[in-house]
Design an enzyme around this catalytic site. Structure first.
Site, PDB file in Angstrom:
ATOM      1  N   ILE A  18      -0.705  -4.696  -2.841  1.00  0.00           N
ATOM      2  CA  ILE A  18       0.685  -5.008  -2.520  1.00  0.00           C
ATOM      3  C   ILE A  18       0.813  -5.583  -1.121  1.00  0.00           C
ATOM      4  CG2 ILE A  18       2.924  -3.929  -2.052  1.00  0.00           C
ATOM      5  CD1 ILE A  18       2.292  -1.999  -4.391  1.00  0.00           C
ATOM      6  N   ASP A  37      -5.273  -3.195   8.761  1.00  0.00           N
ATOM      7  CA  ASP A  37      -5.972  -2.479   7.696  1.00  0.00           C
ATOM      8  C   ASP A  37      -7.216  -1.800   8.246  1.00  0.00           C
ATOM      9  OD1 ASP A  37      -5.624  -2.926   4.386  1.00  0.00           O
ATOM     10  OD2 ASP A  37      -7.518  -2.041   5.040  1.00  0.00           O
ATOM     11  N   SER A 145       7.544   5.584  -3.598  1.00  0.00           N
ATOM     12  CA  SER A 145       6.920   5.557  -4.914  1.00  0.00           C
ATOM     13  C   SER A 145       7.845   6.229  -5.902  1.00  0.00           C
ATOM     14  CB  SER A 145       5.572   6.290  -4.895  1.00  0.00           C
ATOM     15  OG  SER A 145       5.065   6.462  -6.206  1.00  0.00           O
ATOM     16  N   TYR A 158       1.064  13.840  -3.139  1.00  0.00           N
ATOM     17  CA  TYR A 158       1.457  12.428  -3.112  1.00  0.00           C
ATOM     18  C   TYR A 158       2.948  12.286  -3.386  1.00  0.00           C
ATOM     19  CZ  TYR A 158       1.625   7.459  -4.279  1.00  0.00           C
ATOM     20  OH  TYR A 158       1.952   6.121  -4.318  1.00  0.00           O
ATOM     21  N   LYS A 162       5.846  10.956  -0.744  1.00  0.00           N
ATOM     22  CA  LYS A 162       6.634   9.757  -1.008  1.00  0.00           C
ATOM     23  C   LYS A 162       8.127  10.064  -1.093  1.00  0.00           C
ATOM     24  CE  LYS A 162       3.423   6.637  -1.029  1.00  0.00           C
ATOM     25  NZ  LYS A 162       3.424   5.542  -0.018  1.00  0.00           N
ATOM     26  N   ILE A 191       1.894  -0.642 -10.672  1.00  0.00           N
ATOM     27  CA  ILE A 191       1.678  -2.029 -10.282  1.00  0.00           C
ATOM     28  C   ILE A 191       0.212  -2.363 -10.509  1.00  0.00           C
ATOM     29  CG2 ILE A 191       1.783  -3.706  -8.404  1.00  0.00           C
ATOM     30  CD1 ILE A 191       4.523  -2.743  -9.327  1.00  0.00           C
ATOM     31  N   LEU A 192      -0.060  -3.493 -11.120  1.00  0.00           N
ATOM     32  CA  LEU A 192      -1.430  -3.870 -11.474  1.00  0.00           C
ATOM     33  C   LEU A 192      -2.181  -4.428 -10.274  1.00  0.00           C
ATOM     34  CD1 LEU A 192      -0.798  -5.459 -14.989  1.00  0.00           C
ATOM     35  CD2 LEU A 192      -1.585  -3.139 -14.447  1.00  0.00           C
TER      36      LEU A 192
END
Length: 270
Positions: A18, A37, A145, A158, A162, A191-192
């Site tokens: 993303i 990153d 998320s 998680y 989020k 999301i792929l």
């Protein structure tokens, strides 16, 4: 073209998935982009690709679990381009082996995910906001998320982290709105990304698609375009919101897909 012309954007976790898609879209629309990153070589490759396509970008190492590293990424952005007007807090981790139900989860993993998924959003905003105030305003976008809105059998830490991101977004928006700083979040469904496609079997991807309102799963650009909009002046009256980008996966009675299939089979057998 030019939807974010001359804005300066720091995007975390931008070497893949993303973050990468968003960085390319932002640069294409005129922003100067800093690719932050842990994978610095990957970040440099993305920056080089953006420059080869006529955009402006540079890379910086980021360890989202370390306060000093986050501060250095913000300062690098300001030192390189003179200011920071867009911050996309996108870094996030999940662990399907250690982040389990509340009885069996690894408590050290709870702390790690809270630190990286939630505290990094706080720190990135904390260090960027003074520079945005000097610049006359800015836009902060956070990756939340759908796990923060719907529970699951695992990933307790998680989901909680989020949910915290979504609520922290409101606090930042409230506290700094008068400084012309907007803060919004995006809550992706499945999301792929390469990570998702490599870790989830095709049958699992089909299950997600079955329960979407739309006939397909999401792609990184679906989030990227939403972030681009929130970063742009087109969204100048939107703040404190979490936009759910999830293909309608969570909008219906959860039995609807199975009921529709049952009714279709009944009709076919008449």
């Amino acid at each position: 073209m030019g939807r974010v012309q001359d804005k300066v954007a720091l995007i975390t976790g931008a070497a893949s998935g993303i973050g990468l898609a968003t960085a390319k879209l932002m640069a294409k629309e005129g922003a100067k982009v800093v690719i932050a990153d842990f994978n610095i070589e990957g970040a440099k490759e993305v920056a080089a690709e953006i420059k080869a396509e006529g955009g402006e970008a540079t890379a910086v190492f980021l360890d989202a679990g370390q306060e000093d590293s986050i501060k250095e990424a913000v300062e690098f952005t300001v030192n390189t381009y003179g200011t920071i007007t867009v911050l996309y807090n996108n870094v996030g981790l999940t662990n399907l082996k250690k982040d389990l139900d509340v009885v069996n989860m690894d408590l050290d993993e709870w702390d790690r995910l809270m630190n990286i998924n939630l505290k990094s959003v706080l720190l990135g905003s904390r260090f960027a906001i003074p520079h945005m105030i000097k610049a006359g305003g800015g836009s902060i976008i956070n990756t939340a998320s759908m796990a923060g809105f719907a529970s699951d059998s695992i990933r307790s830490a998680y989901g909680a982290s989020k949910a915290g991101v979504a609520h922290l977004t409101k606090y930042i928006a409230t506290q700094y709105g008068k400084d012309n700083i907007r803060c919004n979040a995006v809550a992706p469904g499945l999301i792929l990304t390469p990570a998702a496609e490599n870790s989830l079997p095709p049958a699992m991807l089909e299950i997600f698609k079955k329960y979407n309102a739309l006939p397909y799963n999401g792609e990184p650009n679906d989030i990227g375009y939403t972030v681009l909009f929130l970063a742009s002046d087109e969204a100048k009256y939107i703040t404190g919101q979490t936009i759910k980008v999830e293909g309608g996966h969570y909008i219906a009675n959860p039995t609807i897909a199975d009921v529709n299939e049952l009714m279709k089979n009944a009709q076919d057998n008449q």
